[in-house]
Design a protein around this motif. Structure first.
Motif, PDB file in Angstrom:
ATOM      1  N   CYS A 293       0.861  -1.321   0.020  1.00 48.73           N
ATOM      2  CA  CYS A 293       0.089   0.118  -0.103  1.00 48.73           C
ATOM      3  C   CYS A 293       0.997   1.293  -0.027  1.00 48.73           C
ATOM      4  CB  CYS A 293      -0.968   0.029   1.087  1.00 48.73           C
ATOM      5  SG  CYS A 293      -1.767   1.536   1.320  1.00 48.73           S
ATOM      6  N   MET A 294       0.460   2.163  -0.831  1.00 47.62           N
ATOM      7  CA  MET A 294       1.127   3.425  -0.838  1.00 47.62           C
ATOM      8  C   MET A 294       0.275   4.529  -0.316  1.00 47.62           C
ATOM      9  SD  MET A 294       2.922   5.938  -3.965  1.00 47.62           S
ATOM     10  CE  MET A 294       4.494   5.334  -3.818  1.00 47.62           C
ATOM     11  N   VAL A 295       0.739   5.347   0.763  1.00 43.28           N
ATOM     12  CA  VAL A 295      -0.248   6.334   1.307  1.00 43.28           C
ATOM     13  C   VAL A 295      -0.053   7.625   0.723  1.00 43.28           C
ATOM     14  CG1 VAL A 295      -1.099   7.258   3.521  1.00 43.28           C
ATOM     15  CG2 VAL A 295      -0.807   4.917   3.356  1.00 43.28           C
TER      16      VAL A 295
ATOM     17  N   PHE B  27      -1.100  15.864  11.391  1.00 45.75           N
ATOM     18  CA  PHE B  27      -2.646  15.460  10.928  1.00 45.75           C
ATOM     19  C   PHE B  27      -2.897  13.905  10.985  1.00 45.75           C
ATOM     20  CE2 PHE B  27      -1.916  20.096   9.640  1.00 45.75           C
ATOM     21  CZ  PHE B  27      -2.905  20.570  10.509  1.00 45.75           C
ATOM     22  N   VAL B  28      -3.847  13.526  10.656  1.00 43.14           N
ATOM     23  CA  VAL B  28      -4.429  12.148  10.946  1.00 43.14           C
ATOM     24  C   VAL B  28      -4.208  10.985   9.887  1.00 43.14           C
ATOM     25  CG1 VAL B  28      -6.645  12.427  10.499  1.00 43.14           C
ATOM     26  CG2 VAL B  28      -6.217  10.688  12.267  1.00 43.14           C
ATOM     27  N   ALA B  29      -4.369  11.659   8.647  1.00 40.28           N
ATOM     28  CA  ALA B  29      -4.966  10.336   7.652  1.00 40.28           C
ATOM     29  C   ALA B  29      -3.873   9.446   7.407  1.00 40.28           C
ATOM     30  CB  ALA B  29      -5.449  11.508   6.632  1.00 40.28           C
ATOM     31  N   GLY B  30      -2.686  10.049   7.019  1.00 42.96           N
ATOM     32  CA  GLY B  30      -1.608   9.158   6.544  1.00 42.96           C
ATOM     33  C   GLY B  30      -1.304   8.191   7.526  1.00 42.96           C
ATOM     34  N   LEU B  31      -0.792   8.773   8.817  1.00 43.18           N
ATOM     35  CA  LEU B  31      -0.507   7.427   9.780  1.00 43.18           C
ATOM     36  C   LEU B  31      -2.096   6.500   9.930  1.00 43.18           C
ATOM     37  CD1 LEU B  31       1.689   6.401  11.700  1.00 43.18           C
ATOM     38  CD2 LEU B  31       0.853   8.387  13.260  1.00 43.18           C
ATOM     39  N   PHE B  32      -3.060   7.138   9.973  1.00 42.60           N
ATOM     40  CA  PHE B  32      -4.199   6.267  10.061  1.00 42.60           C
ATOM     41  C   PHE B  32      -4.229   5.083   9.213  1.00 42.60           C
ATOM     42  CE2 PHE B  32      -8.642   6.082   8.704  1.00 42.60           C
ATOM     43  CZ  PHE B  32      -9.173   4.997   9.758  1.00 42.60           C
ATOM     44  N   TYR B  33      -4.105   5.467   8.016  1.00 40.02           N
ATOM     45  CA  TYR B  33      -3.945   4.431   6.951  1.00 40.02           C
ATOM     46  C   TYR B  33      -2.854   3.499   7.045  1.00 40.02           C
ATOM     47  CZ  TYR B  33      -8.131   5.617   4.298  1.00 40.02           C
ATOM     48  OH  TYR B  33      -9.486   5.939   4.073  1.00 40.02           O
TER      49      TYR B  33
ATOM     50  N   ALA C 158      -0.971  -3.282  10.700  1.00 39.90           N
ATOM     51  CA  ALA C 158      -1.469  -4.205  11.737  1.00 39.90           C
ATOM     52  C   ALA C 158      -1.872  -5.524  10.975  1.00 39.90           C
ATOM     53  CB  ALA C 158      -2.310  -3.346  12.479  1.00 39.90           C
ATOM     54  N   ARG C 159      -2.311  -5.401   9.636  1.00 41.96           N
ATOM     55  CA  ARG C 159      -2.985  -6.300   8.689  1.00 41.96           C
ATOM     56  C   ARG C 159      -1.719  -7.255   8.078  1.00 41.96           C
ATOM     57  NH1 ARG C 159      -7.382  -7.660  11.712  1.00 41.96           N
ATOM     58  NH2 ARG C 159      -8.958  -8.858  10.422  1.00 41.96           N
ATOM     59  N   GLY C 160      -0.528  -6.534   8.368  1.00 44.46           N
ATOM     60  CA  GLY C 160       0.429  -7.525   7.718  1.00 44.46           C
ATOM     61  C   GLY C 160       0.460  -6.951   6.157  1.00 44.46           C
ATOM     62  N   VAL C 161       0.319  -5.603   6.032  1.00 40.51           N
ATOM     63  CA  VAL C 161       0.566  -5.294   4.599  1.00 40.51           C
ATOM     64  C   VAL C 161       1.556  -4.395   4.681  1.00 40.51           C
ATOM     65  CG1 VAL C 161      -0.834  -3.580   2.776  1.00 40.51           C
ATOM     66  CG2 VAL C 161      -2.114  -5.205   4.162  1.00 40.51           C
ATOM     67  N   ALA C 162       2.452  -4.509   3.718  1.00 46.44           N
ATOM     68  CA  ALA C 162       3.688  -3.636   3.531  1.00 46.44           C
ATOM     69  C   ALA C 162       2.963  -2.146   2.822  1.00 46.44           C
ATOM     70  CB  ALA C 162       4.637  -4.295   2.514  1.00 46.44           C
ATOM     71  N   CYS C 163       3.578  -1.169   3.811  1.00 46.96           N
ATOM     72  CA  CYS C 163       3.274   0.245   3.605  1.00 46.96           C
ATOM     73  C   CYS C 163       4.295   1.053   3.487  1.00 46.96           C
ATOM     74  CB  CYS C 163       2.454   0.550   4.783  1.00 46.96           C
ATOM     75  SG  CYS C 163       1.268   1.883   4.556  1.00 46.96           S
TER      76      CYS C 163
ATOM     77  N   ALA D 214       5.901   3.668  -6.849  1.00 46.31           N
ATOM     78  CA  ALA D 214       4.892   2.659  -6.932  1.00 46.31           C
ATOM     79  C   ALA D 214       5.084   1.488  -7.959  1.00 46.31           C
ATOM     80  CB  ALA D 214       3.538   3.238  -7.261  1.00 46.31           C
ATOM     81  N   ARG D 215       5.508   1.891  -9.096  1.00 43.96           N
ATOM     82  CA  ARG D 215       6.136   0.965 -10.106  1.00 43.96           C
ATOM     83  C   ARG D 215       7.087  -0.030  -9.425  1.00 43.96           C
ATOM     84  NH1 ARG D 215       6.031   5.448 -13.715  1.00 43.96           N
ATOM     85  NH2 ARG D 215       8.421   5.674 -13.382  1.00 43.96           N
ATOM     86  N   ARG D 216       8.154   0.358  -8.817  1.00 45.79           N
ATOM     87  CA  ARG D 216       9.192  -0.279  -8.453  1.00 45.79           C
ATOM     88  C   ARG D 216       8.642  -1.161  -7.345  1.00 45.79           C
ATOM     89  NH1 ARG D 216      13.165   2.137  -6.345  1.00 45.79           N
ATOM     90  NH2 ARG D 216      12.465   4.435  -6.618  1.00 45.79           N
ATOM     91  N   CYS D 217       7.913  -0.783  -6.543  1.00 46.87           N
ATOM     92  CA  CYS D 217       7.454  -1.648  -5.174  1.00 46.87           C
ATOM     93  C   CYS D 217       6.481  -2.465  -5.293  1.00 46.87           C
ATOM     94  CB  CYS D 217       7.531  -0.561  -4.154  1.00 46.87           C
ATOM     95  SG  CYS D 217       9.056   0.270  -3.661  1.00 46.87           S
ATOM     96  N   GLY D 218       5.857  -2.414  -6.592  1.00 42.51           N
ATOM     97  CA  GLY D 218       4.707  -3.281  -7.186  1.00 42.51           C
ATOM     98  C   GLY D 218       3.695  -2.781  -6.003  1.00 42.51           C
ATOM     99  N   VAL D 219       3.086  -1.572  -6.041  1.00 41.87           N
ATOM    100  CA  VAL D 219       2.025  -1.230  -5.201  1.00 41.87           C
ATOM    101  C   VAL D 219       0.525  -1.945  -5.852  1.00 41.87           C
ATOM    102  CG1 VAL D 219       0.357   0.814  -4.823  1.00 41.87           C
ATOM    103  CG2 VAL D 219       3.029   1.009  -4.304  1.00 41.87           C
ATOM    104  N   THR D 220       0.025  -2.364  -4.878  1.00 48.32           N
ATOM    105  CA  THR D 220      -1.469  -3.092  -5.192  1.00 48.32           C
ATOM    106  C   THR D 220      -2.700  -2.233  -4.507  1.00 48.32           C
ATOM    107  OG1 THR D 220      -1.120  -4.526  -3.204  1.00 48.32           O
ATOM    108  CG2 THR D 220      -0.545  -5.334  -5.336  1.00 48.32           C
ATOM    109  N   VAL D 221      -2.383  -1.391  -3.330  1.00 50.54           N
ATOM    110  CA  VAL D 221      -3.262  -0.658  -3.009  1.00 50.54           C
ATOM    111  C   VAL D 221      -2.984   0.727  -2.678  1.00 50.54           C
ATOM    112  CG1 VAL D 221      -4.490  -0.367  -0.611  1.00 50.54           C
ATOM    113  CG2 VAL D 221      -3.917  -2.696  -1.496  1.00 50.54           C
ATOM    114  N   LEU D 222      -3.815   1.859  -3.191  1.00 49.68           N
ATOM    115  CA  LEU D 222      -3.354   3.058  -2.906  1.00 49.68           C
ATOM    116  C   LEU D 222      -4.477   3.797  -2.066  1.00 49.68           C
ATOM    117  CD1 LEU D 222      -1.768   5.128  -4.486  1.00 49.68           C
ATOM    118  CD2 LEU D 222      -3.336   5.591  -5.997  1.00 49.68           C
ATOM    119  N   ALA D 223      -3.724   4.834  -1.025  1.00 44.32           N
ATOM    120  CA  ALA D 223      -4.655   5.673  -0.290  1.00 44.32           C
ATOM    121  C   ALA D 223      -4.550   6.926  -0.534  1.00 44.32           C
ATOM    122  CB  ALA D 223      -4.550   5.126   1.265  1.00 44.32           C
TER     123      ALA D 223
END
Length: 390
Positions: free
Chosen positions: A106-108, A115-121, A127-132, A147-156
């Motif tokens: 996941c790329m945040v 502020f809250v959003a970045g650290l929140f995601y 906590a769920r074992g997702v690389a961030c 994102a290309r080099r790291c193989g991002v599958t989730v974007l926030a």
């Protein structure tokens, strides 16, 4: 839900802020609304401005302090370790519903700092074992390359910025978490993201720093569903403070069900929404089908109907040729009744004016007598009410 409400009432009986204010037990949610006073943002700001945070002084050590702007103040939002674990557990169930887990990256691109959003995601993913990848906003070309080099599958991140990332070569994610601007409520923006991310699961969300998270899109659901393990949601008439019927628009009111530090009870968010009960969607049955669409702080009555000027932003979202600026002009017609004109800034096509008229009626339940496009609206006021001088 009633059991959860009563458990929270019991926990808060001796809380310094709530002692003597709350019933010890209620037999129904109707009784809860009738006997429990509403709390405003001003109440929270005033208490947090007192030495040691006043009646919200932490009784267990906070492990995370966010700051959120409320008026002229930056107000601390306190979370204990138990608070963070509850948030992560609730969000973890949502991630499970979306098929996100170990092996995902996941790329945040939300902001961090105070502020809250970045650290929140970031924290819920980890906590769920997702690389961030805690990238933060901006630097589009660099972010797309990472994102290309790291193989991002989730974007926030912000939907408008996400479109720029895709244009810059960011791989299309399997799941996209939107925030920071109206998403499902802005059909044009939602369609652009949908077209740019074919096959992506698109997640809308609504949260407040002081109530985190509130609701998210669950697969198979409509709008966003409330995290009922964390919050009890109501909708009230902003003028009278009384609950409205389910499906009627009004002000969203939230009650924490488990929060250890800074628990809020019948907290007026100031946000306009509609609440509906649904069949269970991953265990959630309370939906905000239109998320939120305005603020409840400047109501006026036109043609016998309560209108909130800020809700009209939702009417104009995504209409080509408009700047987004608008003004309501209320006057008297020849028979002494209300006449309502909506002025919009820009040069929309005639078909767009017709679409605005239809949206206006759907949103407010009344028709505008005239919709006028002007090149430039002078001033910043949203309403000109000429009835008192007519």
């Amino acid at each position: 839900m009633l059991d959860r409400l009563n458990a929270q009432l019991e926990r808060l009986r001796r809380h310094p802020f709530y002692a003597g204010r709350l019933p010890s037990h209620v037999m129904s949610t109707e009784e809860f609304a009738a006997r429990t006073p509403l709390m405003s943002r001003a109440d929270l700001v005033a208490e947090m401005g007192r030495p040691g945070y006043g009646a919200f002084a932490p009784h267990v050590p906070p492990v995370r302090v966010h700051l959120t702007p409320m008026g002229a103040a930056l107000v601390p939002i306190l979370n204990s370790a138990a608070d963070l674990r509850a948030i992560e557990a609730a969000c973890g169930q949502h991630l499970d519903a979306c098929g996100i887990g170990p092996g995902d990256v996941c790329m945040v691109t939300f902001g961090y700092h105070l502020f809250v959003a970045g650290l929140f995601y970031q924290s819920q993913m980890e906590a769920r074992g997702v690389a961030c990848i805690p990238h933060g906003p901006g630097e589009t070309e660099r972010a797309a390359d990472i994102a290309r080099r790291c193989g991002v599958t989730v974007l926030a991140g912000n939907p408008s910025h996400a479109l720029k990332l895709i244009e810059a070569g960011c791989p299309v994610p399997r799941v996209f978490f939107a925030g920071g601007e109206a998403f499902t409520g802005n059909q044009a923006l939602y369609q652009r993201v949908h077209d740019a991310m074919p096959g992506t699961l698109l997640i809308d969300s609504f949260s407040l720093s002081e109530c985190l998270p509130v609701a998210r899109t669950f697969p198979g659901g409509t709008g966003v569903h409330v995290f009922e393990e964390l919050l009890y949601a109501e909708v009230i008439d902003p003028d009278s403070g009384q609950p409205v019927a389910h499906g009627e628009r009004g002000e969203l009111v939230l009650t924490h069900l488990t929060k250890e530090l800074q628990p809020l009870v019948r907290y007026r968010t100031g946000d306009l929404t509609v609440l509906r009960h649904t069949e269970p969607v991953f265990g959630r049955t309370v939906s905000l089908p239109r998320v939120v669409f305005g603020r409840a702080d400047s109501m006026l009555k036109i043609k016998g109907v309560k209108i909130y000027p800020s809700e009209l932003r939702a009417v104009l979202l995504g209409v080509e040729g408009l700047s987004g600026a608008y003004r309501l002009v209320v006057s008297r017609n020849a028979h002494g009744g209300d006449r309502l004109s909506l002025q919009v800034e820009g040069t929309p096509a005639p078909a767009a004016i017709d679409a605005i008229a239809m949206r206006f009626k759907q949103q407010t339940l009344i028709s505008a007598d005239a919709i006028e496009a002007v090149v430039k609206l002078e001033g910043t006021h949203l309403v000109t009410d000429q009835r008192s001088t007519a």
